[in-house]
Design a protein around this motif. Structure first.
Motif, PDB file in Angstrom:
ATOM      1  N   ALA A  53      40.194  51.372  40.210  1.00 12.01           N
ATOM      2  CA  ALA A  53      40.423  52.757  40.195  1.00 12.01           C
ATOM      3  C   ALA A  53      42.075  52.350  40.218  1.00 12.01           C
ATOM      4  O   ALA A  53      43.309  53.127  39.505  1.00 12.01           O
ATOM      5  CB  ALA A  53      40.421  53.788  41.230  1.00 12.01           C
ATOM      6  N   LEU A  54      42.995  51.620  40.740  1.00 12.24           N
ATOM      7  CA  LEU A  54      44.902  51.412  40.541  1.00 12.24           C
ATOM      8  C   LEU A  54      45.134  51.045  39.233  1.00 12.24           C
ATOM      9  O   LEU A  54      45.788  51.912  38.951  1.00 12.24           O
ATOM     10  CB  LEU A  54      44.972  50.698  41.450  1.00 12.24           C
ATOM     11  N   LEU A  55      44.158  49.842  38.821  1.00  4.18           N
ATOM     12  CA  LEU A  55      44.459  49.743  37.853  1.00  4.18           C
ATOM     13  C   LEU A  55      44.480  50.395  36.704  1.00  4.18           C
ATOM     14  O   LEU A  55      45.692  51.029  35.450  1.00  4.18           O
ATOM     15  CB  LEU A  55      43.064  48.168  37.071  1.00  4.18           C
ATOM     16  N   ALA A  93      42.220  40.432  49.823  1.00  2.00           N
ATOM     17  CA  ALA A  93      41.624  40.708  50.923  1.00  2.00           C
ATOM     18  C   ALA A  93      41.767  39.797  51.850  1.00  2.00           C
ATOM     19  O   ALA A  93      41.490  39.284  51.985  1.00  2.00           O
ATOM     20  CB  ALA A  93      40.436  41.295  51.148  1.00  2.00           C
ATOM     21  N   SER A  94      42.860  40.012  53.677  1.00  2.00           N
ATOM     22  CA  SER A  94      43.551  39.097  54.134  1.00  2.00           C
ATOM     23  C   SER A  94      42.413  39.362  55.197  1.00  2.00           C
ATOM     24  O   SER A  94      41.971  40.514  55.354  1.00  2.00           O
ATOM     25  CB  SER A  94      44.588  38.845  55.111  1.00  2.00           C
ATOM     26  N   MET A 117      57.651  39.417  45.401  1.00  2.00           N
ATOM     27  CA  MET A 117      57.277  40.241  43.972  1.00  2.00           C
ATOM     28  C   MET A 117      56.301  42.073  44.764  1.00  2.00           C
ATOM     29  O   MET A 117      56.774  41.929  46.113  1.00  2.00           O
ATOM     30  CB  MET A 117      55.801  40.122  43.820  1.00  2.00           C
ATOM     31  N   THR A 118      56.630  42.967  44.253  1.00  2.00           N
ATOM     32  CA  THR A 118      56.625  44.050  44.428  1.00  2.00           C
ATOM     33  C   THR A 118      55.018  44.667  44.074  1.00  2.00           C
ATOM     34  O   THR A 118      54.475  44.413  43.114  1.00  2.00           O
ATOM     35  CB  THR A 118      57.779  45.075  43.172  1.00  2.00           C
ATOM     36  N   PRO A 119      54.426  44.382  45.831  1.00  2.00           N
ATOM     37  CA  PRO A 119      52.655  44.789  45.353  1.00  2.00           C
ATOM     38  C   PRO A 119      52.701  46.396  44.495  1.00  2.00           C
ATOM     39  O   PRO A 119      53.840  47.270  44.786  1.00  2.00           O
ATOM     40  CB  PRO A 119      52.365  45.189  46.895  1.00  2.00           C
ATOM     41  N   LEU A 120      51.571  46.580  43.140  1.00  2.00           N
ATOM     42  CA  LEU A 120      51.535  47.626  43.369  1.00  2.00           C
ATOM     43  C   LEU A 120      50.858  48.948  43.640  1.00  2.00           C
ATOM     44  O   LEU A 120      50.807  50.153  43.622  1.00  2.00           O
ATOM     45  CB  LEU A 120      50.310  47.445  41.662  1.00  2.00           C
ATOM     46  N   ALA A 121      50.118  48.257  44.846  1.00  2.00           N
ATOM     47  CA  ALA A 121      49.059  48.852  46.061  1.00  2.00           C
ATOM     48  C   ALA A 121      48.793  48.688  47.156  1.00  2.00           C
ATOM     49  O   ALA A 121      48.961  47.147  47.258  1.00  2.00           O
ATOM     50  CB  ALA A 121      48.191  49.918  45.284  1.00  2.00           C
ATOM     51  N   TRP A 128      44.252  45.267  52.525  1.00  2.00           N
ATOM     52  CA  TRP A 128      44.150  44.603  51.172  1.00  2.00           C
ATOM     53  C   TRP A 128      45.495  45.258  50.540  1.00  2.00           C
ATOM     54  O   TRP A 128      46.125  46.575  50.720  1.00  2.00           O
ATOM     55  CB  TRP A 128      43.301  45.984  50.547  1.00  2.00           C
ATOM     56  N   SER A 129      45.532  44.497  49.091  1.00  2.00           N
ATOM     57  CA  SER A 129      47.264  44.606  48.334  1.00  2.00           C
ATOM     58  C   SER A 129      46.478  43.982  47.187  1.00  2.00           C
ATOM     59  O   SER A 129      45.554  43.485  46.747  1.00  2.00           O
ATOM     60  CB  SER A 129      47.775  44.179  48.833  1.00  2.00           C
ATOM     61  N   LEU A 130      46.999  44.511  46.219  1.00  2.00           N
ATOM     62  CA  LEU A 130      46.865  44.384  44.559  1.00  2.00           C
ATOM     63  C   LEU A 130      49.007  44.489  43.808  1.00  2.00           C
ATOM     64  O   LEU A 130      49.460  44.928  44.377  1.00  2.00           O
ATOM     65  CB  LEU A 130      46.361  45.962  43.756  1.00  2.00           C
ATOM     66  N   TRP A 131      48.254  42.798  43.887  1.00  2.00           N
ATOM     67  CA  TRP A 131      49.661  42.468  42.710  1.00  2.00           C
ATOM     68  C   TRP A 131      49.970  41.930  41.316  1.00  2.00           C
ATOM     69  O   TRP A 131      48.931  42.315  40.482  1.00  2.00           O
ATOM     70  CB  TRP A 131      49.908  41.399  43.581  1.00  2.00           C
TER      71      TRP A 131
END
Length: 354
Positions: A53-55, A93-94, A117-121, A128-131
């Motif tokens: 969804a974030l993509l 996911a950690s 880096m700056t995460p996308l979300a 959870w994180s998106l990079w």
């Protein structure tokens, strides 16, 4: 390396209302017995749904198979978003014990954006994180001969500048859940590691307990220099450093991090440089790291900074020892107990690295 093909069902897959997601290739490395949320279909659907969804929100479309890396401490998913190798977005996911990493990543992007880096979300509550793709690894450039010792020295200098900039945020990082390994915490950490590790035999345990007064002396001496705590990556090898542009380095993968004496971060890069370039290079990496601390006006002479670095690097073995247990619950920890025991033993057994 063991790989398996999996296809994760997407919304509407059963009714034909939506196209099936791309195939998913899963790499479990040597950790086939790891117990992770990836094995749960509901968790997979939630995590992949959140990421895709974030993509879409960022205007990105998947263009190839999803590549998943399942480890006892994290799950990584690489989404291809174009024809080039670096056209990719990464979901992470950690494990719960390292769940602070998502929130920390977002905070670092606000505090020291030039170094990370700056995460996308970020979903800090779920870890959870998106990079975006952050560029080539320093390790690859070193292996190909496109970079050398001088690049490592520049990288540790930039890392030291980042740490200096982060000293005002030490308490904020603690509030985000980053574990503490401050000098005052180390005797307690040592005691827990010695008393609870099942791989230590009685003679080894007695010998470690006998060394405790030396640990207290080292901690007391290190405190006298008055160097403020900061973020210690705790595993800053050349595979954790990115090279997004010539002469610029960024740092990532904070799952082993701690709020600690900043100079503890020298342990891993000094060992890396020694292995790659020989023992005579260790003092060069130390001084390249310390130079920004002398420039930034903390008022401590260089010989004293060098002594502080020697102490901090020796004590950093405890951060390495304790970080091995940030695993998904249920994962067998035998290897981790052995690795942790090695680092506790290194506290007294190895000669000074610096």
């Amino acid at each position: 390396m063991h790989t398996e093909a999996e296809t994760c069902p997407g919304p509407g897959a059963a009714t034909g209302a939506a196209p099936a997601p791309p195939p998913t290739n899963v790499d479990r490395g040597r950790f086939a017995d790891a117990v992770t949320p990836w094995e749960r279909p509901g968790w997979r659907a939630d995590a992949l749904g959140w990421a895709t969804a974030l993509l879409a929100r960022h205007g990105l479309t998947e263009t190839g198979p999803r590549e998943v890396r399942v480890r006892p401490w994290s799950i990584l998913v690489r989404f291809r978003t174009g024809p080039r190798e670096r056209d990719a977005v990464w979901f992470k996911a950690s494990a719960p014990a390292a769940g602070f990493e998502a929130g920390l990543g977002g905070a670092l992007a606000a505090w020291v954006p030039e170094h990370v880096m700056t995460p996308l979300a970020v979903d800090a509550a779920r870890g959870w994180s998106l990079w975006p793709d952050g560029g080539p690894l320093l390790r690859g450039a070193l292996d190909r001969g496109e970079a050398g010792r001088a690049n490592w020295l520049t990288a540790v200098g930039q890392y030291a500048r980042m740490q200096r900039a982060l000293t005002p945020y030490a308490d904020r990082m603690t509030e985000l859940g980053v574990p503490g390994a401050r000098t005052a915490d180390l005797p307690r950490i040592f005691d827990g590691l010695v008393e609870t590790n099942p791989t230590l035999d009685p003679d080894t345990r007695r010998a470690l307990r006998a060394g405790r007064p030396r640990l207290l002396d080292w901690c007391a001496e290190l405190d006298t220099f008055g160097i403020p705590d900061s973020l210690d990556h705790s595993d800053l090898h050349d595979g954790q450093v990115l090279t997004p542009a010539a002469g610029r380095f960024t740092f990532f993968d904070w799952g082993d991090a701690a709020v600690a004496h900043p100079f503890a971060s020298l342990l891993v890069p000094a060992r890396d440089v020694r292995e790659r370039y020989g023992p005579e290079s260790v003092t060069a990496v130390r001084d390249a790291y310390l130079e920004p601390w002398t420039e930034l006006g903390i008022g401590i002479p260089l010989p004293e900074l060098r002594r502080a670095a020697t102490l901090a690097v020796r004590l950093a073995a405890l951060s390495r020892a304790v970080s091995w247990f940030r695993l998904f619950p249920g994962t067998p920890a035998d290897d981790c107990h052995e690795a942790s025991a090695y680092w506790v033993g290194a506290l007294f057994a190895e000669p000074d690295l610096l």
